[in-house]
Enzyme design. Structure first.
Site, mmCIF file in Angstrom:
data_model
loop_
_atom_site.group_PDB
_atom_site.id
_atom_site.type_symbol
_atom_site.label_atom_id
_atom_site.label_comp_id
_atom_site.label_asym_id
_atom_site.label_seq_id
_atom_site.Cartn_x
_atom_site.Cartn_y
_atom_site.Cartn_z
ATOM 1 N N ASP A 34 -24.355 -13.857 -89.485
ATOM 2 C CA ASP A 34 -24.110 -14.057 -90.919
ATOM 3 C C ASP A 34 -24.682 -15.415 -91.349
ATOM 4 O O ASP A 34 -25.824 -15.720 -91.009
ATOM 5 C CB ASP A 34 -22.607 -13.940 -91.208
ATOM 6 C CG ASP A 34 -22.300 -13.822 -92.699
ATOM 7 O OD1 ASP A 34 -22.442 -12.722 -93.255
ATOM 8 O OD2 ASP A 34 -21.953 -14.845 -93.316
ATOM 9 N N TYR A 86 -22.943 -20.591 -100.770
ATOM 10 C CA TYR A 86 -23.947 -19.573 -101.141
ATOM 11 C C TYR A 86 -24.836 -20.092 -102.268
ATOM 12 O O TYR A 86 -26.030 -19.791 -102.314
ATOM 13 C CB TYR A 86 -23.256 -18.273 -101.540
ATOM 14 C CG TYR A 86 -22.982 -17.372 -100.362
ATOM 15 C CD1 TYR A 86 -23.598 -16.140 -100.243
ATOM 16 C CD2 TYR A 86 -22.111 -17.756 -99.353
ATOM 17 C CE1 TYR A 86 -23.357 -15.310 -99.165
ATOM 18 C CE2 TYR A 86 -21.858 -16.944 -98.265
ATOM 19 C CZ TYR A 86 -22.485 -15.720 -98.174
ATOM 20 O OH TYR A 86 -22.250 -14.914 -97.081
ATOM 21 N N HIS A 141 -20.829 -6.195 -88.015
ATOM 22 C CA HIS A 141 -21.241 -7.474 -88.572
ATOM 23 C C HIS A 141 -20.498 -8.644 -87.920
ATOM 24 O O HIS A 141 -21.086 -9.691 -87.677
ATOM 25 C CB HIS A 141 -20.989 -7.470 -90.081
ATOM 26 C CG HIS A 141 -21.501 -8.682 -90.778
ATOM 27 N ND1 HIS A 141 -22.844 -8.880 -91.025
ATOM 28 C CD2 HIS A 141 -20.865 -9.775 -91.267
ATOM 29 C CE1 HIS A 141 -23.012 -10.032 -91.660
ATOM 30 N NE2 HIS A 141 -21.834 -10.598 -91.814
#
Length: 409
Positions: free
Chosen positions: A186, A319, A378
């Site tokens: 990630d 982000y 994930h």
């Protein structure tokens, strides 16, 4: 480990988690006071996190869950903080009982934390206790990303994966590690990828389980069935599963208000990541059937960490630093060089897309290890820690000798 960092004089302080009882009481009060939306009008997650999942999670969180168990687990580990580039960085540092262990720095992602990596500590640091070999052992460094968990929040812009990568290189130098490897998934894959491109002194190689170059990167071939399936999975994700990414890359502060005010809103936001992990989490709560180590307690441990540290907004802002308009433009204007160190990559079947070997080859000319495994998604280290550890051992096994083999080209 010394209480004083090597060479720089920057202090490394022992760290302990100690949450006051009143904060846990207030958390339960806020869960009980949740104002619930009406149920979704569809039978799947296409409108978002489902009511049945959230109501059962809230019931368990407020009525049965025990944070003190997680707190004790964390405090049983050697934890530290040190200031790097103006940010207090929290990290777990577990040295292997095997003297010739290889130092490894491993980076979590969003919506995770160091908690998602805890079950891999034993298999990686003491492989002989987990069916492995002593020569595959690692000294393990698990930092919390800036703005996540117990690490401090950046007070200025620019804490993208490149700046984190530089901080991690400084952390390893500060701990006295002159030869080491790095791993990530990630956001952690983004950090690890950039570490490979920056090639700090002492970095021998990297391993990842998410192909970060597949989003907004070069064009990849779609000649084989596997390549077409990967491209289709990315297109589906960008069309119907990308909402959290866009919100945090463009308006992180907006979603931060909800995450800091309502524990159930925080939980819903953290759960709404990808279909495979959401389905597994939903099964753990609604049906009581956990997948691998993705149990109710481990899921709520991670959510509670975000709540108690109040890092929903600061984690979202990472982000913006990485994928906001300014960040994308800066990368386009000054792209990084290719990765210069050997690269290992593992494809887990439940990942958002299954990376084909050809895509990994195109992304990393120094690819020296590639494998596709039969389970895991994930959050590979969280869900399948033993299998994950096996992959990390295999990827880095050729790099343990002082003379690093020439990577395949």
């Amino acid at each position: 480990m010394s209480a004083v960092a090597h060479e720089t004089g920057s202090a490394v302080h022992p760290f302990r988690v100690d949450v006051p009882d009143e904060e846990l009481t207030e958390l339960r009060r806020r869960i009980a006071a949740t104002r619930w939306p009406s149920p979704e009008l569809v039978p799947d997650r296409s409108q978002g996190v489902q009511s049945a999942t959230m109501r059962e999670l809230a019931r368990y969180w407020a009525g049965e869950y025990d944070w003190r168990r997680c707190e004790a687990r964390l405090n049983a580990l050697p934890q530290f903080t040190t200031e790097i580039d103006g940010v207090q960085v929290h990290f777990v540092h577990v040295r292997s009982p095997h003297a010739d262990a290889l130092p490894l720095i491993m980076t979590h992602g969003w919506p995770g934390s160091v908690i998602e990596l805890l079950d891999s500590i034993g298999p990686l640091t003491d492989p002989t206790a987990h069916g492995g070999r002593a020569e595959d052992a690692f000294h393990l460094v698990l930092p919390s990303l800036p703005g996540y968990g117990f690490s401090g929040e950046p007070t200025e812009l620019g804490w993208d994966v490149g700046r984190v990568a530089q901080a991690w290189a400084e952390l390893m130098r500060r701990l006295g590690y002159t030869r080491y490897v790095a791993q990530g998934g990630d956001v952690g894959a983004g950090v690890t990828d950039v570490m490979g491109r920056q090639a700090p002194e002492g970095l021998l190689g990297i391993h990842m389980n998410l192909l970060v170059t597949a989003l907004g990167g070069p064009q990849f071939p779609t000649d084989t069935e596997g390549e077409r399936a990967a491209a289709a999975a990315i297109a589906t994700f960008q069309a119907s599963g990308f909402a959290y990414f866009l919100e945090m890359a463009t308006r992180p502060q907006t979603i931060g208000y909800a995450q800091l005010d309502s524990p159930v809103a925080l939980a819903a936001w953290l759960l709404d990541h990808d279909t495979d992990s959401y389905d597994k989490i939903a099964r753990a709560f609604v049906d009581g059937r956990p997948t691998g180590n993705l149990t109710r307690d481990r899921i709520v441990d991670n959510i509670t960490l975000y709540w108690l540290t109040g890092t929903g907004a600061s984690a979202a802002r990472s982000y913006w630093d990485n994928y906001g308009v300014a960040a994308v433009q800066a990368r386009a204007a000054q792209p990084l060089p290719e990765v210069a160190v050997p690269v290992g990559f593992t494809t887990f079947p439940g990942e958002i897309w299954r990376t084909p070997r050809s895509w990994a080859d195109q992304s990393y000319p120094t690819l020296s290890y590639f494998n596709e495994v039969d389970r895991g998604g994930h959050f590979a280290a969280w869900e399948e820690p033993e299998l994950f550890a096996t992959e990390v051992r295999a990827a880095f096994r050729p790099l343990r000798t002082p003379q690093v083999p020439e990577p395949r080209r």
